[in-house]
Design a protein around this motif. Structure first.
Motif, PDB file in Angstrom:
ATOM      1  N   MET A 239      53.754 135.015  40.447  1.00  0.00           N
ATOM      2  CA  MET A 239      54.033 134.994  39.003  1.00  0.00           C
ATOM      3  C   MET A 239      54.586 133.644  38.553  1.00  0.00           C
ATOM      4  O   MET A 239      54.219 133.142  37.500  1.00  0.00           O
ATOM      5  N   PHE A 240      55.482 133.070  39.367  1.00  0.00           N
ATOM      6  CA  PHE A 240      56.006 131.740  39.025  1.00  0.00           C
ATOM      7  C   PHE A 240      54.881 130.703  39.032  1.00  0.00           C
ATOM      8  O   PHE A 240      54.797 129.861  38.137  1.00  0.00           O
ATOM      9  N   GLY A 241      54.014 130.798  40.031  1.00  0.00           N
ATOM     10  CA  GLY A 241      52.887 129.867  40.108  1.00  0.00           C
ATOM     11  C   GLY A 241      51.963 130.018  38.916  1.00  0.00           C
ATOM     12  O   GLY A 241      51.603 129.030  38.253  1.00  0.00           O
ATOM     13  N   PHE A 242      51.585 131.258  38.629  1.00  0.00           N
ATOM     14  CA  PHE A 242      50.676 131.543  37.522  1.00  0.00           C
ATOM     15  C   PHE A 242      51.312 131.112  36.197  1.00  0.00           C
ATOM     16  O   PHE A 242      50.658 130.477  35.353  1.00  0.00           O
ATOM     17  N   SER A 243      52.606 131.414  36.057  1.00  0.00           N
ATOM     18  CA  SER A 243      53.311 131.033  34.820  1.00  0.00           C
ATOM     19  C   SER A 243      53.305 129.519  34.645  1.00  0.00           C
ATOM     20  O   SER A 243      53.026 129.006  33.548  1.00  0.00           O
ATOM     21  N   LEU A 244      53.610 128.798  35.715  1.00  0.00           N
ATOM     22  CA  LEU A 244      53.633 127.332  35.610  1.00  0.00           C
ATOM     23  C   LEU A 244      52.242 126.783  35.310  1.00  0.00           C
ATOM     24  O   LEU A 244      52.111 125.789  34.584  1.00  0.00           O
ATOM     25  N   LEU A 245      51.224 127.451  35.847  1.00  0.00           N
ATOM     26  CA  LEU A 245      49.848 127.011  35.565  1.00  0.00           C
ATOM     27  C   LEU A 245      49.491 127.227  34.093  1.00  0.00           C
ATOM     28  O   LEU A 245      48.641 126.533  33.540  1.00  0.00           O
ATOM     29  N   ILE A 246      50.109 128.216  33.484  1.00  0.00           N
ATOM     30  CA  ILE A 246      49.897 128.427  32.043  1.00  0.00           C
ATOM     31  C   ILE A 246      50.782 127.469  31.249  1.00  0.00           C
ATOM     32  O   ILE A 246      50.344 126.825  30.292  1.00  0.00           O
ATOM     33  N   ILE A 247      52.038 127.398  31.667  1.00  0.00           N
ATOM     34  CA  ILE A 247      53.043 126.659  30.881  1.00  0.00           C
ATOM     35  C   ILE A 247      52.771 125.154  30.871  1.00  0.00           C
ATOM     36  O   ILE A 247      52.781 124.526  29.797  1.00  0.00           O
ATOM     37  N   LEU A 248      52.545 124.564  32.038  1.00  0.00           N
ATOM     38  CA  LEU A 248      52.471 123.095  32.107  1.00  0.00           C
ATOM     39  C   LEU A 248      51.345 122.492  31.269  1.00  0.00           C
ATOM     40  O   LEU A 248      51.615 121.607  30.448  1.00  0.00           O
ATOM     41  N   PRO A 249      50.085 122.950  31.420  1.00  0.00           N
ATOM     42  CA  PRO A 249      49.057 122.336  30.565  1.00  0.00           C
ATOM     43  C   PRO A 249      49.291 122.602  29.090  1.00  0.00           C
ATOM     44  O   PRO A 249      49.055 121.714  28.255  1.00  0.00           O
ATOM     45  N   THR A 250      49.783 123.811  28.774  1.00  0.00           N
ATOM     46  CA  THR A 250      50.013 124.128  27.357  1.00  0.00           C
ATOM     47  C   THR A 250      51.125 123.243  26.792  1.00  0.00           C
ATOM     48  O   THR A 250      50.966 122.617  25.739  1.00  0.00           O
ATOM     49  N   ALA A 251      52.243 123.191  27.516  1.00  0.00           N
ATOM     50  CA  ALA A 251      53.394 122.416  27.025  1.00  0.00           C
ATOM     51  C   ALA A 251      53.042 120.932  26.916  1.00  0.00           C
ATOM     52  O   ALA A 251      53.332 120.289  25.901  1.00  0.00           O
ATOM     53  N   LEU A 252      52.397 120.402  27.931  1.00  0.00           N
ATOM     54  CA  LEU A 252      52.063 118.973  27.909  1.00  0.00           C
ATOM     55  C   LEU A 252      51.068 118.644  26.798  1.00  0.00           C
ATOM     56  O   LEU A 252      51.181 117.609  26.143  1.00  0.00           O
ATOM     57  N   SER A 253      50.100 119.559  26.582  1.00  0.00           N
ATOM     58  CA  SER A 253      49.123 119.320  25.502  1.00  0.00           C
ATOM     59  C   SER A 253      49.821 119.307  24.155  1.00  0.00           C
ATOM     60  O   SER A 253      49.531 118.459  23.295  1.00  0.00           O
TER      61      SER A 253
ATOM     62  N   LEU B 180      52.991 118.685  23.535  1.00  0.00           N
ATOM     63  CA  LEU B 180      53.850 117.497  23.433  1.00  0.00           C
ATOM     64  C   LEU B 180      53.021 116.237  23.191  1.00  0.00           C
ATOM     65  O   LEU B 180      53.414 115.360  22.408  1.00  0.00           O
ATOM     66  N   ALA B 181      51.851 116.169  23.836  1.00  0.00           N
ATOM     67  CA  ALA B 181      50.973 115.012  23.624  1.00  0.00           C
ATOM     68  C   ALA B 181      50.491 114.985  22.179  1.00  0.00           C
ATOM     69  O   ALA B 181      50.478 113.923  21.534  1.00  0.00           O
ATOM     70  N   ALA B 182      50.105 116.164  21.674  1.00  0.00           N
ATOM     71  CA  ALA B 182      49.661 116.228  20.274  1.00  0.00           C
ATOM     72  C   ALA B 182      50.802 115.855  19.339  1.00  0.00           C
ATOM     73  O   ALA B 182      50.607 115.158  18.346  1.00  0.00           O
ATOM     74  N   SER B 183      51.996 116.297  19.682  1.00  0.00           N
ATOM     75  CA  SER B 183      53.172 115.981  18.860  1.00  0.00           C
ATOM     76  C   SER B 183      53.448 114.472  18.846  1.00  0.00           C
ATOM     77  O   SER B 183      53.924 113.934  17.853  1.00  0.00           O
ATOM     78  N   CYS B 184      53.146 113.830  19.959  1.00  0.00           N
ATOM     79  CA  CYS B 184      53.328 112.369  20.032  1.00  0.00           C
ATOM     80  C   CYS B 184      52.336 111.647  19.132  1.00  0.00           C
ATOM     81  O   CYS B 184      52.649 110.609  18.558  1.00  0.00           O
ATOM     82  N   LEU B 185      51.129 112.191  19.065  1.00  0.00           N
ATOM     83  CA  LEU B 185      50.053 111.463  18.389  1.00  0.00           C
ATOM     84  C   LEU B 185      49.971 111.761  16.895  1.00  0.00           C
ATOM     85  O   LEU B 185      49.431 110.979  16.136  1.00  0.00           O
ATOM     86  N   MET B 186      50.478 112.924  16.500  1.00  0.00           N
ATOM     87  CA  MET B 186      50.335 113.337  15.096  1.00  0.00           C
ATOM     88  C   MET B 186      51.581 112.978  14.291  1.00  0.00           C
ATOM     89  O   MET B 186      52.661 112.835  14.837  1.00  0.00           O
ATOM     90  N   SER B 187      51.373 112.912  12.975  1.00  0.00           N
ATOM     91  CA  SER B 187      52.504 112.504  12.134  1.00  0.00           C
ATOM     92  C   SER B 187      53.372 113.680  11.705  1.00  0.00           C
ATOM     93  O   SER B 187      54.492 113.486  11.249  1.00  0.00           O
ATOM     94  N   SER B 188      52.840 114.896  11.814  1.00  0.00           N
ATOM     95  CA  SER B 188      53.673 116.048  11.441  1.00  0.00           C
ATOM     96  C   SER B 188      53.399 117.205  12.388  1.00  0.00           C
ATOM     97  O   SER B 188      52.369 117.253  13.060  1.00  0.00           O
ATOM     98  N   GLU B 189      54.342 118.169  12.399  1.00  0.00           N
ATOM     99  CA  GLU B 189      54.208 119.293  13.329  1.00  0.00           C
ATOM    100  C   GLU B 189      53.006 120.172  12.989  1.00  0.00           C
ATOM    101  O   GLU B 189      52.384 120.742  13.877  1.00  0.00           O
TER     102      GLU B 189
ATOM    103  N   GLY C 252      49.953 114.607  29.934  1.00  0.00           N
ATOM    104  CA  GLY C 252      51.212 114.033  30.432  1.00  0.00           C
ATOM    105  C   GLY C 252      51.244 112.526  30.266  1.00  0.00           C
ATOM    106  O   GLY C 252      52.265 111.958  29.880  1.00  0.00           O
ATOM    107  N   SER C 253      50.118 111.880  30.531  1.00  0.00           N
ATOM    108  CA  SER C 253      50.066 110.417  30.391  1.00  0.00           C
ATOM    109  C   SER C 253      50.265 110.002  28.938  1.00  0.00           C
ATOM    110  O   SER C 253      50.998 109.043  28.658  1.00  0.00           O
ATOM    111  N   ILE C 254      49.603 110.718  28.036  1.00  0.00           N
ATOM    112  CA  ILE C 254      49.766 110.395  26.599  1.00  0.00           C
ATOM    113  C   ILE C 254      51.248 110.534  26.220  1.00  0.00           C
ATOM    114  O   ILE C 254      51.835 109.659  25.583  1.00  0.00           O
ATOM    115  N   PHE C 255      51.834 111.639  26.627  1.00  0.00           N
ATOM    116  CA  PHE C 255      53.237 111.919  26.297  1.00  0.00           C
ATOM    117  C   PHE C 255      54.153 110.823  26.859  1.00  0.00           C
ATOM    118  O   PHE C 255      54.959 110.227  26.134  1.00  0.00           O
ATOM    119  N   ILE C 256      53.971 110.540  28.134  1.00  0.00           N
ATOM    120  CA  ILE C 256      54.850 109.555  28.788  1.00  0.00           C
ATOM    121  C   ILE C 256      54.666 108.162  28.185  1.00  0.00           C
ATOM    122  O   ILE C 256      55.641 107.478  27.862  1.00  0.00           O
TER     123      ILE C 256
END
Lengths: 296, 307
Positions: free
Chosen positions: A179-193, A195-204, A282-286
């Motif tokens: 469950m932790f593995g599956f959750s992280l597999l869902i969470i990480l790409p979603t969260a990073l995407s 955050l990357a979109a938040s970096c690139l866009m001017s509003s939420e 992740g690269s875009i975000f960083i």
């Protein structure tokens, strides 16, 4: 008129130099809890946990008792049975909710800091881009785990407490890890995407819309390609399906119910897909955050 | 001076791509209140951002508190307070929460950060409004929040970039008085960047002039504004033109500064008594006489035109 005049006072306390990202996580959670919509979404997630709790209690208490008059009635309902599928489905169903929670919570996380010129102030404090990235990502990961793996693990523990025995333990001891593995597999790409979109866009709003469009486009592209080439294996280009495939691989006992192959695709291409999304987002975000700290 | 300098810049060059923003700049600051003057586009903000580690040097070295940048950027940021030029806002939270957050980012414990937040906000005059969400704040209030966040962790050096931007005359004076008080009473050194000469004159005891990517002057404010030997400013009751003409006849060079003010320059052999004697001779009265002080604006213009 003030009753006293405040004077400038020197700070004589000690400054800590480590784990500044923990402060960012705390602040993000504090900010998130101010959103009513987010609270409702979290409550909705809790509702699902309560439903699974009821399922486990029915299965472990009523259905194990042959003398209970309700046993026969519940035996007709396949979905009441508690097995790997129960926990796999729990995480999978929470994933949709997780996307919504992340869209509400994460889409403004970075773009608002840029918009309000807060980056300049943050990085004037003894903070570097690593702290910032870890803090923002950590907040999303923590919320994500609170909706998926943490309640899931508690449900597994409850299942073991209500139906104690070697058989239960043998069947379920891998579930928390899966469950932790599956959750992280869902969470990480979603969260990073997000955050990357938040970096690139001017509003939420733009960031949330961009992620939503990306998810839909990804699915449409995968199904179109597999349709054109008459090969369902191309569906693995869809990241949500790739995550699903990896989830199946993690819940090894699940294969008894679904089959070894998922559209004839192994877990390796699915992992490549998910890793690729994580690396790109992740690269875009960083890079964007790093540029805010070190402009030239 | 025996002590090591607070800021030591040697041969600093900062580039934006191929464009050279700071060119071979060398500078030493040992503390005190330093004004960074320059016309718009003199790269004052770039220098400040370089001291914070935002901009990296293409060549040359930058040391702050003896720590070399960018290697020891965290140690430098620990000791610096920065008030940026642009408006800063965290609309969803109150000022006290915002400052508490920044205090904790600066490494303070939760309890200390909260205590300091209240103190800093009281100090900058936002005590009454500190629990209000920052989205309701006026420009002047946000400017005060910026100053409060810069001092929250008790820095030893304050970098202030155009601190009076967008303020009305009264608010401007209040902020400048606060800044001067911090520097004077708590021995916090400060580097104030501005294109407003009165702001710099109000606060600083040394002025560095940047122009076209270079440092063109380094002036001591006390010396600059000290009375100039032989120069006087005077006003007579009436007959200004006649009086000025009579002065020139006596070999005193003079000029009308404003309508009724006359600036005179006496030779070493001439005494100010001459000015009164001439007034008596022309049957007028000297109503105002004071030694003429150096003018920052004049010196600034001289610096940038001579560069």
């Amino acid at each position: 008129m003030p009753i006293y005049k405040q004077q400038y006072r020197q700070y004589s306390g000690v400054s800590r130099h480590h784990f500044r990202w923990v402060v960012i996580i705390e602040q993000e959670l504090h900010l998130a809890m101010q959103s009513r919509l987010l609270k409702y979404l979290m409550l909705f997630g809790l509702l699902h946990v309560l439903m699974r709790l009821a399922q486990i209690m029915i299965y472990d208490i009523i259905m194990q008792d042959p003398n209970n008059p309700m046993t026969q009635a519940f035996l007709q309902l396949d979905f009441i049975v508690v097995n790997a599928r129960t926990f796999f489905d729990f995480i999978r169903m929470q994933a949709t909710l997780l996307l919504l929670v992340f869209l509400v919570m994460g889409s403004g996380m970075v773009c608002n800091d840029f918009k309000n010129n807060l980056m300049e102030v943050y990085f004037a404090k003894p903070l570097n881009w690593k702290d910032y990235v870890l803090g923002k990502l950590g907040a999303l990961v923590l919320v994500g785990l609170c909706l998926t793996a943490i309640p899931g693990t508690l449900l597994v523990i409850l299942h073991n407490l209500l139906l104690p025995g070697w058989n239960t333990l043998q069947e379920t001891w891998t579930f928390p890890f899966a469950m932790f593995g599956f959750s992280l597999l869902i969470i990480l790409p979603t969260a990073l995407s997000i955050l990357a979109a938040s970096c690139l866009m001017s509003s939420e709003s733009f960031a949330a819309a961009a992620v939503f469009v990306l998810v839909v486009t990804n699915g449409v592209f995968a199904s179109t390609l597999s349709g054109i080439l008459f090969d369902p294996r191309y569906m693995i280009i869809s990241t949500p399906l790739a995550v699903y495939r990896l989830g199946l691989a993690l819940f090894t006992s699940e294969t008894r119910y679904i089959g070894q192959d998922f559209m004839g695709v192994g877990w390796q291409p699915a992992l490549v897909n998910v890793l690729l999304v994580c690396v790109v987002a992740g690269s875009i975000f960083i890079l964007r955050v790093r540029k805010a700290e070190v402009a030239v | 001076m025996g002590t090591s300098p607070l800021i030591e810049i040697t041969g600093l060059t900062v580039r934006y791509g191929s464009f050279c923003a700071l060119d071979n700049l060398s500078l030493e600051i040992h503390g005190g209140t330093i004004g960074l003057l320059g016309p718009n586009g003199a790269w004052k903000s770039t220098l400040i951002r370089t001291l914070l580690g935002y901009n990296r040097a293409a060549s040359g070295t930058v040391k702050v508190f003896g720590y070399e940048l960018p290697k020891s950027v965290i140690a430098v940021r620990q000791r610096i307070g920065y008030m940026p030029e642009r408006e800063v806002n965290s609309p969803k939270i109150s000022a006290v929460n915002f400052l508490n957050y920044l205090g904790r980012l600066a490494g303070m414990r939760q309890v200390d950060a909260m205590e300091r937040s209240h103190e800093a906000l009281n100090y900058v005059g936002l005590g009454e409004a500190r629990y209000r969400k920052m989205e309701t704040y006026s420009t002047g209030m946000l400017q005060r929040v910026k100053l409060a966040q810069a001092i929250i962790h008790d820095p030893k050096l304050l970098l202030l970039d155009e601190p009076t931007n967008g303020l009305d005359p009264r608010g401007r004076l209040e902020i400048l008085d606060l800044i001067r008080e911090i520097a004077a009473e708590r021995k916090v050194s400060l580097l104030l960047s501005s294109h407003l000469l009165p702001d710099v004159q109000h606060v600083c005891d040394r002025v560095i002039v940047l122009h076209q990517s270079k440092m063109v002057d380094d002036m001591d404010m006390a010396a600059l504004t000290a009375p100039r030997s032989g120069y006087y400013e005077l006003r007579v009751r009436d007959d200004h033109d006649g009086y000025a003409a009579a002065l020139e006849e006596q070999g005193v060079s003079c000029s009308h500064h404003r309508e009724d003010l006359i600036h005179v320059r006496l030779e070493e052999t001439q005494s100010p008594r001459l000015l009164f004697e001439l007034a008596v001779a022309r049957q007028t009265q000297v109503r105002h006489l004071e030694p003429l002080r150096g003018d920052l604006a004049e010196a600034f213009m001289k610096s940038i035109s001579g560069s």
